[in-house]
Design an enzyme around this catalytic site. Structure first.
Site, short mmCIF file in Angstrom:
data_model
loop_
_atom_site.label_atom_id
_atom_site.label_comp_id
_atom_site.label_asym_id
_atom_site.label_seq_id
_atom_site.Cartn_x
_atom_site.Cartn_y
_atom_site.Cartn_z
CB CYS A 83 7.58 -27.42 -70.88
SG CYS A 83 8.24 -29.07 -70.64
CD GLU A 121 -0.98 -22.86 -68.66
OE1 GLU A 121 -1.55 -23.19 -69.69
OE2 GLU A 121 -0.06 -22.00 -68.64
NE ARG A 165 -4.43 -23.09 -74.27
CZ ARG A 165 -3.71 -22.78 -75.34
NH1 ARG A 165 -4.16 -23.07 -76.54
NH2 ARG A 165 -2.54 -22.17 -75.22
NE ARG A 167 -1.56 -25.25 -72.49
CZ ARG A 167 -1.66 -25.68 -73.75
NH1 ARG A 167 -2.08 -26.89 -74.01
NH2 ARG A 167 -1.33 -24.91 -74.77
C1 LIG Z 1 3.12 -20.00 -72.14
S1 LIG Z 1 3.40 -18.29 -72.22
C2 LIG Z 1 2.43 -17.71 -70.85
C3 LIG Z 1 1.24 -16.95 -71.29
C4 LIG Z 1 0.38 -16.35 -70.19
N1 LIG Z 1 0.00 -17.32 -69.19
C5 LIG Z 1 -0.87 -15.72 -70.78
O1 LIG Z 1 -1.99 -15.97 -70.31
O2 LIG Z 1 -0.74 -14.99 -71.77
C6 LIG Z 1 5.05 -18.17 -71.61
C7 LIG Z 1 5.59 -16.76 -71.58
O3 LIG Z 1 6.89 -16.80 -70.99
C8 LIG Z 1 7.64 -15.74 -71.54
N2 LIG Z 1 9.07 -15.97 -71.25
C9 LIG Z 1 9.90 -16.88 -71.81
N3 LIG Z 1 11.12 -16.77 -71.27
C10 LIG Z 1 11.07 -15.78 -70.33
C11 LIG Z 1 12.01 -15.21 -69.45
N4 LIG Z 1 13.27 -15.63 -69.43
N5 LIG Z 1 11.61 -14.21 -68.63
C12 LIG Z 1 10.33 -13.76 -68.66
N6 LIG Z 1 9.39 -14.27 -69.49
C13 LIG Z 1 9.75 -15.27 -70.32
C14 LIG Z 1 7.27 -15.77 -73.02
O4 LIG Z 1 7.53 -14.54 -73.66
C15 LIG Z 1 5.77 -16.12 -72.96
O5 LIG Z 1 4.97 -14.96 -73.05
#
Ligand SMILES: C[S@@+](CC[C@H](N)C(=O)[O-])C[C@H]1O[C@@H](n2cnc3c(N)ncnc32)[C@H](O)[C@@H]1O
Length: 328
Positions: A83, A121, A165, A167
């Site tokens: 976010c 999410e 948790r 969400r």
């Molecule tokens: C909240 S986590 C999501 C986790 C996932 N839903 C799981 O079950 O493991 C957000 C993810 O977005 C990735 N992220 C952040 N910026 C990004 C980008 N520009 N391109 C691709 N992934 C990115 C982060 O590395 C992180 O793993």
């Protein structure tokens, strides 16, 4: 091997360690549907390592650098996106308001690829972020792309996991459908099914921390997970407070004595024990803390799948779901 079952293609954006993927694959397997991941992306090297070790494919990197036209066609899109504040807020120009945020990347992919459905999410705080404007802009952008959009704040504790948790889960569908969020499935798994019996000494807190905790708190539960809030107050429950990627060292302590092991953290997020943990303890904690609760997303998928799959008898599947989880 030829698979004659219906195939549903999905993409796994911001995939982390694949919480959406496990939830979707499990739900599809139960309905004898072949779930096929056609694209995944995460910018983080260690998340890519974990994903590759478990699913046999290395996710693409930075989504902002990937042309939406290069993404394969798919039926359903998943994204648990970070976010970020939107720069031009409240002007309600729709998609353009979101430029420069990672949501914009999701939206441009949806616009180009027009999947049947998506599930997004985010943290619960998105609902109140910037007095609700951020969410308004997100929802308007998705509606402008031609989707019927719903959202709800769900708690992993209500879907069988001993973790509080909360969400926001946003569901979109091209057609107007009768989708409803899954009712809570109680009870949650007892901690005894999560906690390991043999735990390495390295996970134990120092005597100083243990004594300090026990002087200030007595738990009514055993086993329990003790939680220290920002002002140093301790509470304990027969479930865990939300795992956090960047939480301080002793934020959660099992029985006030030791930190959760990497396997326990993954179990608290609903990751099955076949999931290989191939990174350091520190990375594993970050990855588990960032992940989406598998059981919670699976419950949402189970309610959405009949509208995505053409081989399912919608009414029958939904009736069966209700009989199983809401027998009254
Ligand atoms: C909240 S986590 C999501 C986790 C996932 N839903 C799981 O079950 O493991 C957000 C993810 O977005 C990735 N992220 C952040 N910026 C990004 C980008 N520009 N391109 C691709 N992934 C990115 C982060 O590395 C992180 O793993």
């Amino acid at each position: 091997m030829y698979d004659s079952r219906e195939q549903i293609r999905f993409i796994d954006l911001f995939c982390g360690i694949g919480g959406f993927r496990i939830a979707f694959e499990e739900a599809c397997e139960e309905q004898d549907i072949n779930a096929k991941c056609v694209f995944s992306s995460d910018i983080d090297k260690y998340a890519q390592d974990s994903y590759e070790a478990n699913f046999g494919e290395r996710p693409h990197g930075d989504i902002t650098q990937i042309d939406e036209k290069d993404i394969p066609d798919h039926d359903i899109l998943f994204a648990g996106f970070p976010c970020q504040p939107f720069s031009i807020i409240g002007q309600m120009k729709g998609l353009n308001d979101t430029r420069g945020t990672l949501f914009f990347d999701i939206a441009r992919i949806i616009k180009e690829k027009e999947p049947k459905s998506f599930i997004l999410e985010n943290v619960k705080q998105l609902v109140g972020h910037d007095k609700g404007n951020t969410l308004k802009v997100i929802l308007k952008s998705l509606k402008d792309l031609g989707y019927h959009v719903q959202y709800s704040v769900l708690n992993a504790l209500d879907y069988g996991l001993p973790q509080k948790r909360e969400r926001i889960v946003i569901v979109g569908h091209k057609e107007p459908i009768m989708f409803t969020y899954p009712d809570p499935i109680k009870p949650f798994k007892p901690l005894t099914e999560i906690l390991e019996t043999k735990v390495n000494e390295k996970h134990f807190a120092s005597d100083y921390i243990k004594n300090k905790r026990k002087e200030s708190h007595k738990s009514s539960f055993y086993p329990s997970i003790w939680h220290e809030n920002k002002s140093g107050n301790i509470s304990s429950y027969p479930f865990s407070c939300a795992l956090r990627a960047g939480a301080s060292y002793n934020y959660l302590l099992v029985n006030g004595e030791r930190r959760l092991t990497p396997r326990e953290m993954h179990r608290l997020q609903g990751f099955p024990d076949w999931f290989k943990i191939v990174v350091s303890d520190g990375q594993a904690k970050r990855q588990a803390g960032n992940a989406v609760p598998v059981n919670m997303i699976k419950a949402v998928v189970q309610k959405l799948l009949p509208y995505v799959a053409t081989s399912l008898d919608q009414a029958a599947v939904l009736r069966e779901y209700d009989l199983k989880f809401n027998p009254s």
